[in-house]
Design a protein around this motif. Structure first.
Motif, mmCIF file in Angstrom:
data_model
loop_
_atom_site.group_PDB
_atom_site.id
_atom_site.type_symbol
_atom_site.label_atom_id
_atom_site.label_comp_id
_atom_site.label_asym_id
_atom_site.label_seq_id
_atom_site.Cartn_x
_atom_site.Cartn_y
_atom_site.Cartn_z
ATOM 1 N N SER A 150 0.825 -1.210 0.000
ATOM 2 C CA SER A 150 0.000 0.000 0.000
ATOM 3 C C SER A 150 0.860 1.260 0.000
ATOM 4 N N LEU A 151 1.999 1.232 0.687
ATOM 5 C CA LEU A 151 2.901 2.384 0.647
ATOM 6 C C LEU A 151 3.505 2.578 -0.744
ATOM 7 N N GLN A 152 3.799 1.492 -1.426
ATOM 8 C CA GLN A 152 4.327 1.584 -2.781
ATOM 9 C C GLN A 152 3.276 2.155 -3.734
ATOM 10 N N VAL A 153 2.037 1.718 -3.607
ATOM 11 C CA VAL A 153 0.959 2.237 -4.451
ATOM 12 C C VAL A 153 0.736 3.721 -4.160
ATOM 13 N N LEU A 154 0.799 4.113 -2.898
ATOM 14 C CA LEU A 154 0.638 5.516 -2.527
ATOM 15 C C LEU A 154 1.737 6.374 -3.142
ATOM 16 N N ASP A 155 2.969 5.891 -3.107
ATOM 17 C CA ASP A 155 4.085 6.638 -3.683
ATOM 18 C C ASP A 155 3.930 6.783 -5.198
ATOM 19 N N GLU A 156 3.533 5.717 -5.873
ATOM 20 C CA GLU A 156 3.320 5.784 -7.322
ATOM 21 C C GLU A 156 2.166 6.722 -7.671
ATOM 22 N N THR A 157 1.128 6.743 -6.843
ATOM 23 C CA THR A 157 -0.004 7.629 -7.075
ATOM 24 C C THR A 157 0.414 9.087 -6.942
ATOM 25 N N LYS A 158 1.220 9.382 -5.931
ATOM 26 C CA LYS A 158 1.715 10.753 -5.763
ATOM 27 C C LYS A 158 2.572 11.176 -6.952
ATOM 28 N N THR A 159 3.425 10.280 -7.429
ATOM 29 C CA THR A 159 4.273 10.581 -8.581
ATOM 30 C C THR A 159 3.427 10.827 -9.825
ATOM 31 N N ASP A 160 2.424 9.992 -10.049
ATOM 32 C CA ASP A 160 1.539 10.165 -11.213
ATOM 33 C C ASP A 160 0.751 11.471 -11.121
ATOM 34 N N ALA A 161 0.280 11.807 -9.936
ATOM 35 C CA ALA A 161 -0.485 13.044 -9.772
ATOM 36 C C ALA A 161 0.384 14.262 -10.078
ATOM 37 N N GLN A 162 1.626 14.238 -9.612
ATOM 38 C CA GLN A 162 2.532 15.350 -9.902
ATOM 39 C C GLN A 162 2.811 15.449 -11.407
ATOM 40 N N ARG A 220 -0.264 16.881 -13.120
ATOM 41 C CA ARG A 220 -0.358 18.325 -12.899
ATOM 42 C C ARG A 220 0.572 19.080 -13.827
ATOM 43 N N THR A 221 1.798 18.589 -13.934
ATOM 44 C CA THR A 221 2.776 19.242 -14.801
ATOM 45 C C THR A 221 2.326 19.205 -16.255
ATOM 46 N N GLU A 222 1.847 18.072 -16.735
ATOM 47 C CA GLU A 222 1.378 17.963 -18.113
ATOM 48 C C GLU A 222 0.162 18.850 -18.364
ATOM 49 N N ALA A 223 -0.735 18.952 -17.380
ATOM 50 C CA ALA A 223 -1.922 19.788 -17.553
ATOM 51 C C ALA A 223 -1.528 21.260 -17.628
ATOM 52 N N ILE A 224 -0.588 21.678 -16.817
ATOM 53 C CA ILE A 224 -0.145 23.076 -16.844
ATOM 54 C C ILE A 224 0.512 23.400 -18.174
#
Length: 80
Positions: A39-51, A54-58
């Motif tokens: 679950s910690l690994q999935v959380l870390d990957e989710t944070k990376t994908d969200a960042q 965000r960068t691609e959307a901007i």
């Protein structure tokens, strides 16, 4: 003499409960540790994908027309 003592120990219900607990509890602990790590690994990957998203959307948006906040809220502005 030894076989009688051995058979008495094998048939003792308290002894088999201890053996069962010695096998089950470490497996439960390992299972919980594995699920926590996963679950910690999935959380870390989710944070990376969200960042990254965000960068691609901007980069993709024209800041004069659309803002990232409006996109996230579902507010769409159309050119006319």
């Amino acid at each position: 003499m030894y076989s009688a003592t051995f058979l008495k120990r094998i048939s003792d219900p308290e002894g088999s409960a201890i053996v069962e607990a010695a096998l089950v509890f470490p497996l439960v602990v390992l299972l919980i540790a594995g699920l926590t790590g996963l679950s910690l690994q999935v959380l870390d990957e989710t944070k990376t994908d969200a960042q990254r998203h965000r960068t691609e959307a901007i980069e993709a948006l024209d800041a004069r027309i659309l803002s990232t906040e409006n996109i996230m809220r579902g507010v769409w502005v159309m050119h006319e």
